[in-house]
Scaffold this motif. Sequence first.
Motif, mmCIF file in Angstrom:
data_model
loop_
_atom_site.group_PDB
_atom_site.id
_atom_site.type_symbol
_atom_site.label_atom_id
_atom_site.label_comp_id
_atom_site.label_asym_id
_atom_site.label_seq_id
_atom_site.Cartn_x
_atom_site.Cartn_y
_atom_site.Cartn_z
ATOM 1 N N GLY A 3 -18.748 159.001 93.363
ATOM 2 C CA GLY A 3 -19.390 160.196 92.854
ATOM 3 C C GLY A 3 -19.634 160.044 91.357
ATOM 4 N N ASN A 27 -21.053 164.658 94.332
ATOM 5 C CA ASN A 27 -20.168 164.054 95.325
ATOM 6 C C ASN A 27 -20.683 162.693 95.754
ATOM 7 O OD1 ASN A 27 -18.716 166.459 95.256
ATOM 8 N ND2 ASN A 27 -20.089 167.350 96.799
ATOM 9 N N ASP A 28 -19.762 161.928 96.336
ATOM 10 C CA ASP A 28 -20.101 160.622 96.868
ATOM 11 C C ASP A 28 -21.170 160.771 97.954
ATOM 12 O OD1 ASP A 28 -20.057 158.012 97.548
ATOM 13 O OD2 ASP A 28 -18.203 158.123 98.710
ATOM 14 N N THR A 186 -24.945 157.484 96.539
ATOM 15 C CA THR A 186 -25.093 158.609 95.615
ATOM 16 C C THR A 186 -26.359 158.425 94.788
ATOM 17 O OG1 THR A 186 -22.702 158.452 95.421
ATOM 18 C CG2 THR A 186 -23.839 159.961 93.913
#
Lengths: 351, 293
Positions: A3, A27-28, A186
């Motif tokens: 992330g 977020n990832d 990501t």
Amino acid sequence: MAGIKLDTLTKSYGDTEVLHHIDAAINDGEFVVIVGPSGCGKSTLLRMVAGLESVTSGDVYIGDKRVNDLEPADRDIAMVFQNYALYPHMSVRQNMAYGLKIRKLPKDEIDRRVREAADILEIGQYLDRKPRQLSGGQRQRVAMGRAIVRDPQVFLFDEPLSNLDAKLRVQMRLEIRKLQKRLGVTSIFVTHDQVEAMTLGDRLMVLNAGYVEQFGTPIELYERPASVFVAGFIGSPAMNFIPCNASGTSLTMPNGIGLDTRQTATGKVLLGVRPEHLTPDATGHFKMTIEMLEHLGGVTLLHGILDGTDIQIVASLEGITQHQIGEVLTLSAPTEKLHLFDEATEKRIGD
Amino acid sequence: MLKRVHFPASYLPYLLVAPQVIITVIFFIWPASQAVYQSFLIEDAFGLSTEFVWFENFEYLWGDSHYRSAFGRTLFFSAAVAFLSMSFALILAGFADRIVRGATAYRTLLIWPYAVAPVLAGALFLFMFNPTIGIFPYVLDMIGYDWNHYLNGSQAMFLVILAAAWKQVAYNFLFYLAAMQSIPKSITEAAAIDGAGPIRRFATIIFPLISPTTFFLLVINATYAFFETFGIIHAVTQGGPANSTTTLVYKVFNDGFVGLDLGGSAAQSVILMILVIGMTVIQFRFIEKRVQY
């Protein structure tokens, strides 16, 4: 995979602060779109994540690692540029292999990865061509391919679609979306096009004059815009704003007509109504003198002024309607679709 | 549709180009034709009798070992000047391209040497390297190296190469810097993200992309070293010691005005003329088309 975290990130050129205390956690595997008008600092923000611009204060984290002082090469990112930035003297294959060669991967591994990326992007037959022998869309794919082969932790896209024609842009948009979902990397995507932003992003960061106006899912931004700016920026045609006087849950429009809201407010407010939420209704509160009609086939856009004022409003009605220019039409909108903003702070009032 | 504007035929265009044509004829065509005519003549040292000998002067040059060695020397001199000045300019431009603050000041300062007249550039180096009073021989002496370009032919050659190259660095720098700045920034940024450090970016991205400029400068520098270094050589070494810095241009002067062999000197300048025409053709044919990558 990783992330990204931005912690009170600030950028100044000399005494001019262009980005103000940006906080965000991505977020990832998430696809985040940074959207805003020209000069809002969105590209600068992206370039700070890439390491192409220095950080004035605050921190950038990729994964758990603080990357402020790392060279772009050491951040494990790949970037797609607006003008593609392909190396003009190298073939497509060499373009894609460049980063891998520098990382000293074995030759058969490089070949395998290039071949794989070329297959995904369907540019296998162009591998031995030079960039100038390719069309805009193909160059775009090569630029994407160069990012994919590296297998990075983060993809960064700097308005990669703005040099393509309208049809190709829609097609590439879908492909980027599919590719990102498939690879699960990501991604941060910068654009000034709100439609592009809405369709691509898991979440959108709306940036205006160096401030984050709102950071949320496309639906959140559409249904509950946090400010007048976001409300006007997201959605097409743009939201109508009518300055009103509020007292409790009742509003008075400039033409003296009152209506009730579910929000409670006092003083000067802006009432926001999306064009697509207005429907003809003889008992409605919005009286509009039609000045112009736009027939788009699926919908008809009515442009006019709020009766008794000089406030421009737009209504978007389904199908082809038979209204005439000069006609006064009465419209209504459901109470839950009415947005209220403080006129001074331009912030949302109520839920 | 292209719109064409037609003017009625008149004497005006001829009048407007006339000054340029007159200058070209008086200062270029006429002397050149005189040189060609002169190259077919042999004159005695006192200028009393002249004999028309067709190509005898050229035949003599063909068999003259001094001339052939001057030819080789000139090639070496040109190659060394071009290589030295271009590589140094490339390094300077590479650095100047990277700096942000004070870039204009650097650029201005680096262009100054180009404004120095060749003979003055020669004089500068003459003083700096004078074996008796020069600063460099003094320094070299301290580390035990004996500098005397009045006696040592290789040192003399080195000195004229250095002076000629120094003067040309500014010109090359200007072209290299312009070429580097025309490379889109995003390309070098993409290379940086791909993991290439500054030196690698220079070698694999920037240098190949400015190759058209390199080729252009190669021709320009060769022409410069061949024809425009007379002033430097004349000021620094007068072609000596023992002809070790006599290039073709210097030999034209030396044989003609010092040796008074006007026919032979004219024949040499005709050969140089053919060379410069050849170089111009190369320049037009290849550079106008631009090197494709």
